[in-house]
Design a protein around this motif. Structure first.
Motif, PDB file in Angstrom:
ATOM      1  N   SER A 152     -19.032   6.619 -52.902  1.00  0.00           N
ATOM      2  CA  SER A 152     -19.880   6.167 -51.794  1.00  0.00           C
ATOM      3  C   SER A 152     -20.677   7.308 -51.183  1.00  0.00           C
ATOM      4  O   SER A 152     -21.647   7.079 -50.482  1.00  0.00           O
ATOM      5  CB  SER A 152     -19.020   5.508 -50.720  1.00  0.00           C
ATOM      6  N   LEU A 153     -20.290   8.544 -51.466  1.00  0.00           N
ATOM      7  CA  LEU A 153     -21.019   9.695 -50.903  1.00  0.00           C
ATOM      8  C   LEU A 153     -22.324   9.953 -51.632  1.00  0.00           C
ATOM      9  O   LEU A 153     -23.197  10.633 -51.092  1.00  0.00           O
ATOM     10  CB  LEU A 153     -20.160  10.960 -50.978  1.00  0.00           C
ATOM     11  N   ALA A 154     -22.454   9.440 -52.871  1.00  0.00           N
ATOM     12  CA  ALA A 154     -23.610   9.763 -53.704  1.00  0.00           C
ATOM     13  C   ALA A 154     -23.796  11.280 -53.707  1.00  0.00           C
ATOM     14  O   ALA A 154     -22.860  12.013 -53.970  1.00  0.00           O
ATOM     15  CB  ALA A 154     -24.842   9.015 -53.238  1.00  0.00           C
ATOM     16  N   LEU A 155     -25.008  11.776 -53.356  1.00  0.00           N
ATOM     17  CA  LEU A 155     -25.222  13.228 -53.285  1.00  0.00           C
ATOM     18  C   LEU A 155     -25.338  13.720 -51.845  1.00  0.00           C
ATOM     19  O   LEU A 155     -25.703  14.868 -51.613  1.00  0.00           O
ATOM     20  CB  LEU A 155     -26.478  13.603 -54.073  1.00  0.00           C
ATOM     21  N   ALA A 156     -24.991  12.871 -50.876  1.00  0.00           N
ATOM     22  CA  ALA A 156     -25.072  13.291 -49.469  1.00  0.00           C
ATOM     23  C   ALA A 156     -24.203  14.513 -49.194  1.00  0.00           C
ATOM     24  O   ALA A 156     -24.549  15.351 -48.348  1.00  0.00           O
ATOM     25  CB  ALA A 156     -24.660  12.130 -48.565  1.00  0.00           C
ATOM     26  N   TRP A 157     -23.107  14.646 -49.921  1.00  0.00           N
ATOM     27  CA  TRP A 157     -22.167  15.744 -49.687  1.00  0.00           C
ATOM     28  C   TRP A 157     -22.737  17.109 -50.071  1.00  0.00           C
ATOM     29  O   TRP A 157     -22.186  18.138 -49.695  1.00  0.00           O
ATOM     30  CB  TRP A 157     -20.875  15.503 -50.467  1.00  0.00           C
ATOM     31  N   THR A 158     -23.844  17.138 -50.803  1.00  0.00           N
ATOM     32  CA  THR A 158     -24.432  18.412 -51.236  1.00  0.00           C
ATOM     33  C   THR A 158     -25.374  19.011 -50.200  1.00  0.00           C
ATOM     34  O   THR A 158     -25.800  20.155 -50.347  1.00  0.00           O
ATOM     35  CB  THR A 158     -25.215  18.233 -52.559  1.00  0.00           C
ATOM     36  N   ALA A 159     -25.717  18.265 -49.150  1.00  0.00           N
ATOM     37  CA  ALA A 159     -26.713  18.706 -48.164  1.00  0.00           C
ATOM     38  C   ALA A 159     -26.077  19.535 -47.050  1.00  0.00           C
ATOM     39  O   ALA A 159     -24.907  19.347 -46.716  1.00  0.00           O
ATOM     40  CB  ALA A 159     -27.423  17.497 -47.575  1.00  0.00           C
ATOM     41  N   PRO A 160     -26.841  20.436 -46.442  1.00  0.00           N
ATOM     42  CA  PRO A 160     -26.291  21.283 -45.375  1.00  0.00           C
ATOM     43  C   PRO A 160     -25.744  20.501 -44.187  1.00  0.00           C
ATOM     44  O   PRO A 160     -24.743  20.887 -43.595  1.00  0.00           O
ATOM     45  CB  PRO A 160     -27.488  22.146 -44.953  1.00  0.00           C
ATOM     46  N   GLY A 161     -26.371  19.389 -43.805  1.00  0.00           N
ATOM     47  CA  GLY A 161     -25.945  18.670 -42.608  1.00  0.00           C
ATOM     48  C   GLY A 161     -24.761  17.746 -42.798  1.00  0.00           C
ATOM     49  O   GLY A 161     -24.318  17.104 -41.839  1.00  0.00           O
ATOM     50  N   PHE A 162     -24.204  17.671 -43.989  1.00  0.00           N
ATOM     51  CA  PHE A 162     -23.089  16.755 -44.250  1.00  0.00           C
ATOM     52  C   PHE A 162     -21.850  17.178 -43.456  1.00  0.00           C
ATOM     53  O   PHE A 162     -21.508  18.358 -43.382  1.00  0.00           O
ATOM     54  CB  PHE A 162     -22.781  16.741 -45.742  1.00  0.00           C
ATOM     55  N   ASP A 163     -21.151  16.207 -42.859  1.00  0.00           N
ATOM     56  CA  ASP A 163     -19.948  16.480 -42.066  1.00  0.00           C
ATOM     57  C   ASP A 163     -18.737  16.565 -42.994  1.00  0.00           C
ATOM     58  O   ASP A 163     -18.234  15.551 -43.474  1.00  0.00           O
ATOM     59  CB  ASP A 163     -19.748  15.377 -41.027  1.00  0.00           C
ATOM     60  N   ASP A 164     -18.277  17.787 -43.245  1.00  0.00           N
ATOM     61  CA  ASP A 164     -17.111  17.991 -44.106  1.00  0.00           C
ATOM     62  C   ASP A 164     -15.883  18.422 -43.302  1.00  0.00           C
ATOM     63  O   ASP A 164     -14.947  19.006 -43.855  1.00  0.00           O
ATOM     64  CB  ASP A 164     -17.422  19.009 -45.203  1.00  0.00           C
ATOM     65  N   SER A 165     -15.881  18.116 -42.008  1.00  0.00           N
ATOM     66  CA  SER A 165     -14.789  18.575 -41.144  1.00  0.00           C
ATOM     67  C   SER A 165     -13.437  17.992 -41.548  1.00  0.00           C
ATOM     68  O   SER A 165     -12.390  18.568 -41.247  1.00  0.00           O
ATOM     69  CB  SER A 165     -15.086  18.239 -39.678  1.00  0.00           C
ATOM     70  N   SER A 166     -13.434  16.859 -42.247  1.00  0.00           N
ATOM     71  CA  SER A 166     -12.166  16.255 -42.673  1.00  0.00           C
ATOM     72  C   SER A 166     -11.715  16.769 -44.038  1.00  0.00           C
ATOM     73  O   SER A 166     -10.627  16.422 -44.501  1.00  0.00           O
ATOM     74  CB  SER A 166     -12.301  14.730 -42.722  1.00  0.00           C
ATOM     75  N   TRP A 167     -12.544  17.584 -44.675  1.00  0.00           N
ATOM     76  CA  TRP A 167     -12.200  18.104 -45.989  1.00  0.00           C
ATOM     77  C   TRP A 167     -11.175  19.241 -45.874  1.00  0.00           C
ATOM     78  O   TRP A 167     -11.109  19.930 -44.856  1.00  0.00           O
ATOM     79  CB  TRP A 167     -13.442  18.637 -46.689  1.00  0.00           C
ATOM     80  N   ARG A 168     -10.448  19.463 -46.927  1.00  0.00           N
ATOM     81  CA  ARG A 168      -9.550  20.615 -46.991  1.00  0.00           C
ATOM     82  C   ARG A 168     -10.384  21.888 -47.042  1.00  0.00           C
ATOM     83  O   ARG A 168     -11.357  21.974 -47.789  1.00  0.00           O
ATOM     84  CB  ARG A 168      -8.677  20.506 -48.234  1.00  0.00           C
TER      85      ARG A 168
END
Length: 202
Positions: A1-17
């Protein structure tokens, strides 16, 4: 569901390890000296993909003329700089969240940086925060090892300014290969001035 959104600078990865590079796992000990964030519990027998985001800061993007990606990897990857695809090895045409590498990689090669020039990528840099996103790909979920160790090499505009040659000159050079010098190469660079090209006689 993330498609390529996760590759962008503004993506919220605060829940990631979070953790330092390199990332991966090895059921033996070969890659362990290179692994600072171990993904064995998340990947082994479960999945063949891992998403990795690395933030870095660039005060003045205009200072840089060229970029290269340095990668130690097993078995493949797709790389994105600020959301734009820049390089891949052993990756399917359009990798998705559960993709695997299209080929296995020899362990002796995996632990040595492969340098990949990124033509035009310096133009993707932004002032402030930038993101190098790596979609790491293992040959299969059952593979007993996995490795992703990325780095970015930048060349400034000052470093590629070059040397001005104002008169005909012989240039001799050798290249350092990492363990020895190459054979001597020699070339003559001719600078023609109007006085060199025109002779007036009777």
């Amino acid at each position: 569901s993330l498609a390529l959104a996760w590759t962008a600078p503004g993506f919220d990865d605060s829940s990631w390890r979070a953790g330092p590079t390199g990332v991966g796992f090895d059921r033996a000990a070969d890659y362990l000296p290179l692994i600072a964030t171990n993904l064995e519990s998340e990947m082994y027998t479960l999945r063949s993909s891992a998403y990795v985001r690395l933030r870095f800061s660039v005060p003045d993007p205009s200072a840089y003329a060229e970029l290269a990606l340095l990668m130690k990897y097993d078995d493949g990857f797709a790389a994105y700089l600020n959301g734009v695809f820049v390089a891949a090895r052993n990756a399917p045409q359009a990798p998705v969240w559960n993709s695997g590498a299209t080929a296995s990689r020899d362990e002796a090669l995996a632990v040595v940086y492969e340098r990949i020039d990124l033509p035009g990528a310096a133009g993707l840099l932004a002032a402030g925060e930038n993101v190098l996103a790596i979609h790491g790909l293992n040959s299969s979920a059952a593979s007993v090892d996995f490795l992703i160790v990325p780095a970015v090499e930048a060349v400034t505009r000052e470093e590629i300014r070059g040397i001005a040659i104002e008169r005909t000159t012989t240039v001799r050079a050798r290249a350092w290969t990492g363990s020895a010098w190459s054979a001597l190469a020699e070339a003559v660079f001719r600078v023609l001035r109007p006085i060199d090209a025109l002779r007036i006689t009777e």
